[in-house]
Each structure stands twice: as structure tokens, then as C-alpha cells.
Design a protein around this motif. Structure first.
Motif, PDB file in Angstrom:
ATOM      1  N   ARG A  13     -79.945 -51.378  77.691  1.00  0.00           N
ATOM      2  CA  ARG A  13     -79.979 -50.429  76.378  1.00  0.00           C
ATOM      3  C   ARG A  13     -81.256 -50.389  75.740  1.00  0.00           C
ATOM      4  NH1 ARG A  13     -75.492 -53.040  77.465  1.00  0.00           N
ATOM      5  NH2 ARG A  13     -75.928 -54.989  76.235  1.00  0.00           N
ATOM      6  N   LEU A  47     -75.962 -45.700  62.743  1.00  0.00           N
ATOM      7  CA  LEU A  47     -74.584 -45.344  63.101  1.00  0.00           C
ATOM      8  C   LEU A  47     -75.270 -44.820  64.880  1.00  0.00           C
ATOM      9  CD1 LEU A  47     -73.312 -42.868  60.530  1.00  0.00           C
ATOM     10  CD2 LEU A  47     -72.343 -45.228  61.351  1.00  0.00           C
ATOM     11  N   LYS A  48     -76.139 -44.218  64.977  1.00  0.00           N
ATOM     12  CA  LYS A  48     -76.971 -43.890  66.325  1.00  0.00           C
ATOM     13  C   LYS A  48     -77.153 -45.134  67.366  1.00  0.00           C
ATOM     14  CE  LYS A  48     -78.989 -39.265  65.507  1.00  0.00           C
ATOM     15  NZ  LYS A  48     -79.729 -38.521  65.338  1.00  0.00           N
ATOM     16  N   LYS A  51     -73.934 -46.817  68.462  1.00  0.00           N
ATOM     17  CA  LYS A  51     -73.205 -46.336  69.740  1.00  0.00           C
ATOM     18  C   LYS A  51     -73.956 -46.490  70.936  1.00  0.00           C
ATOM     19  CE  LYS A  51     -71.783 -42.025  67.045  1.00  0.00           C
ATOM     20  NZ  LYS A  51     -71.877 -40.452  66.892  1.00  0.00           N
ATOM     21  N   ASN A  54     -74.058 -52.678  72.578  1.00  0.00           N
ATOM     22  CA  ASN A  54     -72.430 -53.422  72.873  1.00  0.00           C
ATOM     23  C   ASN A  54     -72.587 -54.141  71.757  1.00  0.00           C
ATOM     24  OD1 ASN A  54     -70.791 -55.253  73.790  1.00  0.00           O
ATOM     25  ND2 ASN A  54     -71.282 -55.243  75.772  1.00  0.00           N
TER      26      ASN A  54
END
Length: 87
Positions: A13, A47-48, A51, A54
Motif C-alpha cells: 500500500r 478519508l481517502k 480506504k 488496512n
């Protein structure tokens, strides 16, 4: 407001988080960003980020203040990216 944002994400990520944060703030070191941002844009960013993350393994920490002038910053060694104001 002026913020310093730090994240710690799993290997898969990291790239997505880097790209996301670079759209909103200045990249100063691995997983560390700083800059002026509105409250609305910061909320959008978090917020992004939520998403992508984890939430049981990754973390995102935001230090915020009114303005950069209340922060003393000392750089030892090479600065990753200088932040210049130019037109």
C-alpha cells in the motif's frame, strides 16, 4: 492550517499512499509530508487514506497547527525536496 503527516503502511500500500499524499502536501522524507492545507482538504485526504489502509495494521498520524511560523525546523543532511516559492 499547517500539517505534518506521517504514515506507516504495508509494502503493498506504500505506493498508493505516497501518490495520494503528494497530491495534497509536500513530500519531505520517506512517508513524511508537510504543508498548508484546508480542513476540508485534510478531511478528504484522511478519508481517502482510510480506504487505502488496512486499519488493523497501518497508521496515519497528522500533527497540525495554525501556521508554519510557529514551528522550528532544523534539517541535518540533504533535504529530500526543497520547497521554494516561485512564480
Amino acid at each position: 492550517m499547517y500539517v505534518i503527516l506521517v504514515y506507516d503502511c504495508g509494502e503493498k500500500r506504500v505506493g498508493k499512499m505516497l501518490k495520494l499524499c503528494r497530491r495534497y502536501l509536500n513530500w519531505i522524507q520517506n512517508s513524511v509530508f508537510e504543508g498548508e492545507i484546508s480542513e476540508v482538504k485534510l478531511k478528504e485526504l484522511t478519508l481517502k487514506a482510510g480506504k487505502i489502509m488496512n486499519l488493523e495494521e497501518d497508521s496515519l498520524i497528522v500533527f497540525s497547527g495554525r501556521t508554519e511560523k510557529w514551528l522550528d525546523k532544523q534539517i541535518v543532511g540533504k533535504e529530500r525536496s526543497s520547497i521554494d516559492n516561485f512564480l
